[in-house]
Write a protein that holds these residues in place. Structure first.
Motif, mmCIF file in Angstrom:
data_model
loop_
_atom_site.group_PDB
_atom_site.id
_atom_site.type_symbol
_atom_site.label_atom_id
_atom_site.label_comp_id
_atom_site.label_asym_id
_atom_site.label_seq_id
_atom_site.Cartn_x
_atom_site.Cartn_y
_atom_site.Cartn_z
ATOM 1 N N UNK A 1 36.110 33.718 47.629
ATOM 2 C CA UNK A 1 36.629 33.676 46.258
ATOM 3 C C UNK A 1 37.958 34.406 46.189
ATOM 4 N N UNK A 2 38.711 34.136 45.145
ATOM 5 C CA UNK A 2 39.900 34.921 44.822
ATOM 6 C C UNK A 2 40.133 34.842 43.329
ATOM 7 N N UNK A 3 40.798 35.859 42.784
ATOM 8 C CA UNK A 3 41.087 35.900 41.359
ATOM 9 C C UNK A 3 41.461 37.303 40.940
ATOM 10 N N UNK A 4 41.861 37.434 39.707
ATOM 11 C CA UNK A 4 42.231 38.735 39.186
ATOM 12 C C UNK A 4 41.040 39.671 39.075
ATOM 13 N N UNK A 5 41.332 40.962 38.956
ATOM 14 C CA UNK A 5 40.282 41.974 38.947
ATOM 15 C C UNK A 5 39.280 41.751 37.813
ATOM 16 N N UNK A 6 39.778 41.438 36.611
ATOM 17 C CA UNK A 6 38.886 41.248 35.461
ATOM 18 C C UNK A 6 37.964 40.052 35.679
ATOM 19 N N UNK A 7 38.536 38.929 36.130
ATOM 20 C CA UNK A 7 37.725 37.732 36.342
ATOM 21 C C UNK A 7 36.727 37.938 37.472
ATOM 22 N N UNK A 8 37.141 38.621 38.537
ATOM 23 C CA UNK A 8 36.212 38.870 39.639
ATOM 24 C C UNK A 8 35.032 39.712 39.170
ATOM 25 N N UNK A 9 35.312 40.713 38.364
ATOM 26 C CA UNK A 9 34.241 41.571 37.880
ATOM 27 C C UNK A 9 33.255 40.771 37.021
ATOM 28 N N UNK B 1 47.557 31.655 49.089
ATOM 29 C CA UNK B 1 48.567 32.190 48.170
ATOM 30 C C UNK B 1 48.691 31.316 46.927
ATOM 31 N N UNK B 2 48.663 30.009 47.132
ATOM 32 C CA UNK B 2 48.739 29.098 45.986
ATOM 33 C C UNK B 2 47.489 29.224 45.115
ATOM 34 N N UNK B 3 46.326 29.348 45.751
ATOM 35 C CA UNK B 3 45.090 29.529 44.991
ATOM 36 C C UNK B 3 45.136 30.820 44.170
ATOM 37 N N UNK B 4 45.634 31.891 44.781
ATOM 38 C CA UNK B 4 45.717 33.164 44.051
ATOM 39 C C UNK B 4 46.696 33.070 42.893
ATOM 40 N N UNK B 5 47.803 32.367 43.103
ATOM 41 C CA UNK B 5 48.776 32.208 42.023
ATOM 42 C C UNK B 5 48.177 31.437 40.861
ATOM 43 N N UNK B 6 47.488 30.336 41.164
ATOM 44 C CA UNK B 6 46.846 29.538 40.121
ATOM 45 C C UNK B 6 45.801 30.378 39.389
ATOM 46 N N UNK B 7 44.980 31.087 40.158
ATOM 47 C CA UNK B 7 43.921 31.890 39.551
ATOM 48 C C UNK B 7 44.499 32.995 38.665
ATOM 49 N N UNK B 8 45.519 33.695 39.153
ATOM 50 C CA UNK B 8 46.099 34.797 38.388
ATOM 51 C C UNK B 8 46.832 34.300 37.149
ATOM 52 N N UNK B 9 47.663 33.250 37.308
ATOM 53 C CA UNK B 9 48.475 32.770 36.191
ATOM 54 C C UNK B 9 47.632 32.149 35.087
#
Length: 418
Positions: free
Chosen positions: A124-132, A99-107
């Protein structure tokens, strides 16, 4: 990942302009240096000074196996990656901080990735745009990002050096990655073994000096959640450094105590009182009372595991020097060169340590000089800068078209100046 996102970066125009100028400078350096290295130029020129030494050396190591024009990383079969992640000791501690990793990645507009010790991405984790964007270069589970597969990048440098690493824009060997900035740190178990790395990556315009401290903090959280390592033995690091760990806790030992512990690891059958005195002091006029006192201090520091009559450990002692000797014994020079990080307790003058140090150095050196594989001489040469014969052997083992000749030639020039 080449587009900028100025509205979301959260930095001043001055900072962004500074990043842009740095990127342009690096692109110019890449365009000048990489073609020359591919032609096996004998040494770098003055203009290369804008580049970090570890970057140029990584470029040279990578070029024999990596095409700078490649557009994506090679991929390991997903049927292999999924069970590898399921059985990885990293999975549970990573999931606890997910959850902390996703928050850092998204923010912050990053994508987070965790690899195994080979540089293969497992999660991996991250927002849709970055993942793409990341998936376009196979920065996704199954992607191989070690140096031989994808050249110079933060993951490959962290795995090779064992230290946190950041790679910005055209410091990447592969041109398709010049729009990236990557921050990475190795994840270690309690014994110091690298299990993989954590990486935070984004577009170059989101480069930020606090990103590395964030990676370090997240790695500490992951390491604190790793399964406990068996405490059945001790671990001594004696090659190039001097340290000991027990139960995942660093031991605060004096140099003499580390000498005794290293000798016991190399000679597990132990020592008589006179033999230990000679190994520590040689012909010096030192009483047996002094030796008994040194052994007693070590016994107390280790919780009583040192026997009294014949000095030996009652539990196994793991040691990097022993690991190197074992690799040489089974003729695994790849492993021996990788494990050999320098002379045995280089500051020690104890006769027993000096004898083992000389034995290790001569054995390693002769094995390298008789090997036809240039990788051995190049790797050993990293620890033997002033050994001209090693660098000559590396140079003679390399094909004339091999870009790594620049490394060997540069080291040889330094050695001959001494």
């Amino acid at each position: 990942m080449t587009g900028t996102q100025d509205d979301d970066v959260g930095m001043s125009m001055h900072e962004l302009d500074s990043l842009r100028r740095r990127r342009i400078d690096l692109e110019q350096q890449w365009a000048e240096v990489v073609p020359r290295l591919r032609q096996a130029a004998p040494r770098a020129e003055a203009g290369d000074l804008l580049l970090r030494h570890e970057v140029t050396e990584s470029w040279i190591r990578s070029l024999p196996t990596v095409d700078p024009a490649t557009d994506r990383a090679p991929v390991t079969d997903g049927g292999v990656v999924r069970p590898r992640w399921t059985g990885s000791p990293l999975r549970e501690p990573v999931e606890r901080v997910a959850d902390e990793l996703r928050t850092v990645a998204d923010d912050a507009g990053f994508i987070a990735a965790v690899t195994d010790e080979t540089g293969t991405i497992l999660w991996t984790c991250g927002g849709r745009v970055m993942r793409r964007r990341a998936e376009q270069v196979n920065f996704a589970p199954g992607g191989r990002w070690d140096e031989t597969a994808m050249g110079t990048n933060a993951l490959s440098l962290a795995l090779r050096t064992g230290r946190p690493s950041a790679v910005f824009s055209a410091e990447h060997l592969v041109a398709a990655l010049h729009g990236w900035v990557c921050y990475c740190a190795p994840i270690r178990d309690a014994r110091g073994q690298v299990l993989g790395v954590l990486d935070l990556s984004s577009t170059w315009d989101r480069s930020h000096p606090l990103a590395m401290s964030t990676v370090r903090s997240l790695v500490s959280a992951i390491e604190s959640g790793l399964p406990a390592v068996s405490s059945a033995g001790l671990r001594v690091s004696a090659l190039g450094v001097a340290a000991a760990v027990r139960d995942g806790v660093a031991l605060n030992l004096r140099p003499r105590q580390l000498e005794i512990l290293t000798l016991l690891a190399l000679q597990p059958e132990g020592f008589t009182l006179d033999a230990l005195r000679e190994a520590l002091y040689g012909d010096r006029m030192v009483t047996t009372t002094t030796v008994r006192a040194e052994a007693s201090h070590l016994r107390n520091a280790l919780g009583g595991i040192l026997t009294a009559r014949r000095y030996a450990s009652t539990v196994p002692i793991e040691c990097d020097a022993v690991d190197v000797l074992a690799a040489l014994e089974r003729r695994d020079l790849d492993a021996a060169v990788r494990l050999y990080r320098g002379p045995l307790l280089p500051q020690s003058e104890a006769p027993g340590i000096v004898r083992w140090r000389d034995h290790l150095e001569v054995t390693m050196r002769e094995a390298v000089l008789t090997s036809d594989a240039p990788e051995h001489a190049l790797a050993y040469g990293e620890r033997a800068w002033y050994d001209a014969e090693i660098h000559e052997h590396a140079l003679g083992s390399l094909a004339r078209t091999d870009a790594r000749r620049a490394i060997a030639a540069g080291r040889l020039a330094v050695a001959r100046q001494e």
